[in-house]
Every structure is written in structure tokens, then in C-alpha cells.
Design a protein around this motif. Structure first.
Motif, PDB file in Angstrom:
ATOM      1  N   LYS A 157       0.809  -1.413   0.081  1.00  0.00           N
ATOM      2  CA  LYS A 157      -0.026   0.173   0.025  1.00  0.00           C
ATOM      3  C   LYS A 157       0.895   1.244   0.136  1.00  0.00           C
ATOM      4  O   LYS A 157       1.689   1.538   0.920  1.00  0.00           O
ATOM      5  CB  LYS A 157      -0.814   0.006   1.355  1.00  0.00           C
ATOM      6  CG  LYS A 157      -1.905   1.021   1.136  1.00  0.00           C
ATOM      7  CD  LYS A 157      -2.853   0.908   2.461  1.00  0.00           C
ATOM      8  CE  LYS A 157      -3.995   1.976   2.520  1.00  0.00           C
ATOM      9  NZ  LYS A 157      -3.294   3.433   2.615  1.00  0.00           N
ATOM     10  N   TYR A 177      -1.474   3.760   7.085  1.00  0.00           N
ATOM     11  CA  TYR A 177      -0.715   2.798   7.186  1.00  0.00           C
ATOM     12  C   TYR A 177       0.068   2.550   5.803  1.00  0.00           C
ATOM     13  O   TYR A 177       0.078   1.330   5.148  1.00  0.00           O
ATOM     14  CB  TYR A 177      -1.156   1.444   7.730  1.00  0.00           C
ATOM     15  CG  TYR A 177      -1.328   1.456   9.326  1.00  0.00           C
ATOM     16  CD1 TYR A 177      -0.160   1.160  10.026  1.00  0.00           C
ATOM     17  CD2 TYR A 177      -2.567   1.777   9.829  1.00  0.00           C
ATOM     18  CE1 TYR A 177      -0.411   1.297  11.267  1.00  0.00           C
ATOM     19  CE2 TYR A 177      -2.744   1.709  11.159  1.00  0.00           C
ATOM     20  CZ  TYR A 177      -1.514   1.281  12.011  1.00  0.00           C
ATOM     21  OH  TYR A 177      -1.773   1.623  13.115  1.00  0.00           O
ATOM     22  N   GLN A 227       3.609  -0.083   3.429  1.00  0.00           N
ATOM     23  CA  GLN A 227       3.550  -1.368   4.113  1.00  0.00           C
ATOM     24  C   GLN A 227       2.760  -2.343   3.408  1.00  0.00           C
ATOM     25  O   GLN A 227       2.035  -2.264   2.569  1.00  0.00           O
ATOM     26  CB  GLN A 227       2.942  -1.386   5.377  1.00  0.00           C
ATOM     27  CG  GLN A 227       3.627  -0.212   6.361  1.00  0.00           C
ATOM     28  CD  GLN A 227       3.034  -0.276   7.670  1.00  0.00           C
ATOM     29  OE1 GLN A 227       3.304  -1.234   8.317  1.00  0.00           O
ATOM     30  NE2 GLN A 227       2.918   1.189   8.325  1.00  0.00           N
ATOM     31  N   TRP A 246       0.103  -5.419   2.799  1.00  0.00           N
ATOM     32  CA  TRP A 246      -1.240  -5.516   3.568  1.00  0.00           C
ATOM     33  C   TRP A 246      -1.801  -7.019   2.901  1.00  0.00           C
ATOM     34  O   TRP A 246      -1.399  -7.290   1.881  1.00  0.00           O
ATOM     35  CB  TRP A 246      -2.285  -4.530   2.862  1.00  0.00           C
ATOM     36  CG  TRP A 246      -2.274  -3.148   3.926  1.00  0.00           C
ATOM     37  CD1 TRP A 246      -1.127  -2.221   3.878  1.00  0.00           C
ATOM     38  CD2 TRP A 246      -3.243  -2.655   4.239  1.00  0.00           C
ATOM     39  NE1 TRP A 246      -1.479  -1.067   4.682  1.00  0.00           N
ATOM     40  CE2 TRP A 246      -2.920  -1.260   4.790  1.00  0.00           C
ATOM     41  CE3 TRP A 246      -4.526  -2.906   4.655  1.00  0.00           C
ATOM     42  CZ2 TRP A 246      -3.640  -0.279   5.426  1.00  0.00           C
ATOM     43  CZ3 TRP A 246      -5.469  -1.825   5.274  1.00  0.00           C
ATOM     44  CH2 TRP A 246      -4.851  -0.677   5.641  1.00  0.00           C
ATOM     45  N   SER A 263      -8.354  -6.937   7.145  1.00  0.00           N
ATOM     46  CA  SER A 263      -7.361  -6.245   6.567  1.00  0.00           C
ATOM     47  C   SER A 263      -6.183  -6.463   7.469  1.00  0.00           C
ATOM     48  O   SER A 263      -6.406  -5.963   8.707  1.00  0.00           O
ATOM     49  CB  SER A 263      -7.811  -4.748   6.226  1.00  0.00           C
ATOM     50  OG  SER A 263      -8.563  -4.718   5.320  1.00  0.00           O
ATOM     51  N   ILE A 274      -2.121  -5.673   8.477  1.00  0.00           N
ATOM     52  CA  ILE A 274      -0.934  -4.838   7.922  1.00  0.00           C
ATOM     53  C   ILE A 274       0.329  -5.857   8.585  1.00  0.00           C
ATOM     54  O   ILE A 274       0.371  -5.963   9.920  1.00  0.00           O
ATOM     55  CB  ILE A 274      -0.994  -3.552   8.589  1.00  0.00           C
ATOM     56  CG1 ILE A 274      -2.409  -2.923   8.154  1.00  0.00           C
ATOM     57  CG2 ILE A 274       0.124  -2.775   8.207  1.00  0.00           C
ATOM     58  CD1 ILE A 274      -2.686  -1.702   8.953  1.00  0.00           C
ATOM     59  N   TYR A 334      -9.369  -4.492  11.030  1.00  0.00           N
ATOM     60  CA  TYR A 334      -7.930  -3.846  10.755  1.00  0.00           C
ATOM     61  C   TYR A 334      -7.148  -4.443  11.797  1.00  0.00           C
ATOM     62  O   TYR A 334      -7.355  -4.036  13.137  1.00  0.00           O
ATOM     63  CB  TYR A 334      -8.154  -2.350  10.616  1.00  0.00           C
ATOM     64  CG  TYR A 334      -8.916  -1.833   9.395  1.00  0.00           C
ATOM     65  CD1 TYR A 334      -8.314  -1.821   8.190  1.00  0.00           C
ATOM     66  CD2 TYR A 334     -10.030  -1.803   9.483  1.00  0.00           C
ATOM     67  CE1 TYR A 334      -8.898  -1.502   6.922  1.00  0.00           C
ATOM     68  CE2 TYR A 334     -10.937  -1.355   8.556  1.00  0.00           C
ATOM     69  CZ  TYR A 334     -10.366  -1.207   7.263  1.00  0.00           C
ATOM     70  OH  TYR A 334     -11.094  -0.712   6.202  1.00  0.00           O
ATOM     71  N   ARG A 347      -2.936  -5.527  12.875  1.00  0.00           N
ATOM     72  CA  ARG A 347      -1.374  -5.862  12.611  1.00  0.00           C
ATOM     73  C   ARG A 347      -1.157  -7.435  12.633  1.00  0.00           C
ATOM     74  O   ARG A 347      -1.934  -8.459  13.446  1.00  0.00           O
ATOM     75  CB  ARG A 347      -0.427  -5.348  13.556  1.00  0.00           C
ATOM     76  CG  ARG A 347      -0.573  -3.768  13.670  1.00  0.00           C
ATOM     77  CD  ARG A 347      -0.356  -3.028  12.365  1.00  0.00           C
ATOM     78  NE  ARG A 347       0.810  -3.492  11.738  1.00  0.00           N
ATOM     79  CZ  ARG A 347       1.763  -2.414  11.314  1.00  0.00           C
ATOM     80  NH1 ARG A 347       1.625  -1.261  11.865  1.00  0.00           N
ATOM     81  NH2 ARG A 347       3.171  -2.933  11.084  1.00  0.00           N
TER      82      ARG A 347
END
Length: 146
Positions: A59, A70, A73, A75, A89, A91, A135, A137
Motif C-alpha cells: 500500500k 498505514y 507497508q 497488507w 485487513s 498490516i 483492521y 497488525r
């Protein structure tokens, strides 16, 4: 009685000042939550046996100059099998796990299907989205191109 009141005034003033100082210092709105991000505790584990396949891309801000969420990075986005509205999603935290087969994605903007597993972490920057969009990590434990 007059002496008692005169003696209490300085003490009450000090107590009020201390209370006001504590109140002001405890109301900082720009504090970053401590239990979020790549180094936070794991909230969910995606096992390799789950055989999840998602779309991975890199992204950047180039598609939408107003989008700063973000960027720069990797995704991974996957949709639950029995819920077309359930979009997750992720990251990527540990890009170093990815081999050279994914490096060209940064330059080409290519979207590739990947099978992956990993440890999900709370995201620090929350965003407004429908309730069935998440969303997070992810610290990858495995990833392979499909």
C-alpha cells in the motif's frame, strides 16, 4: 474559630492546586495506547492449518493523495468463506519473513494471492468502518504465494 479558618485556607488552596494539576495532566488526548502495534500481545492466532488465502499488496499513497493510513507497508486482505461482508485487513509487521518473490510487488503494485498464518495484534490507529470489517497488525509465521 477565626484562627481555624485562617489556618485552613492555605491548606485548601494547596489541595485544590494539586487536584487541578493532576486533572490537567491526566487528560492528555494524544496518548498512544500501550497495548497495540507490532510489539503488543497477541489477540488471535491464525494457524497454518486454517489454510487461509488472501490478497497481498504493497500500500502506497500514490492512488489517493488524501490517504495516509498505514502506507508503505504490505497488507493482506481476506474475506471469510461464509461471510462475503466479513473483510479482514492485516498490516504486516515482519516484512523480513518474505522472500524475494514478494519484493517486486513494491514496484509493480501487483496484487498476489497468498496462503499465510500468523499472530494478530491490535492496531493503534483505529479507523471508521462497517462492523464486519477488521483492521489488525500481523506477525507472519508463514507465507507462500498461491
Amino acid at each position: 474559630m477565626k484562627n481555624l479558618r485562617n489556618n485552613l485556607k492555605p491548606a485548601l488552596t494547596i489541595i485544590c492546586c494539586l487536584g487541578l494539576t493532576l486533572l490537567i495532566n491526566s487528560c492528555k488526548g494524544d496518548d498512544i495506547p500501550t497495548n497495540c502495534g507490532c510489539d503488543s500481545e497477541t489477540i488471535t492466532t491464525i494457524l497454518e492449518s486454517a489454510n487461509l488465502v488472501g490478497e497481498m499488496y504493497y500500500k502506497t499513497q500514490s492512488n489517493d493523495p488524501m490517504d495516509t493510513y498505514y502506507n508503505n507497508q504490505f497488507w493482506i486482505v481476506y474475506t471469510e468463506e461464509n461471510c462475503v461482508n466479513c473483510v479482514h485487513s492485516l498490516i504486516v509487521c515482519n516484512e523480513e519473513i518474505m522472500t524475494n518473490q514478494f519484493e517486486n510487488i513494491k514496484q509493480t503494485g501487483e496484487v498476489v494471492d497468498v496462503k499465510f498464518s500468523g499472530l494478530l495484534k491490535e492496531i493503534c490507529e483505529k479507523t471508521f468502518a462497517p462492523a464486519d470489517y477488521t483492521y489488525e497488525r500481523i506477525t507472519l509465521t508463514s507465507i507462500e504465494r498461491k
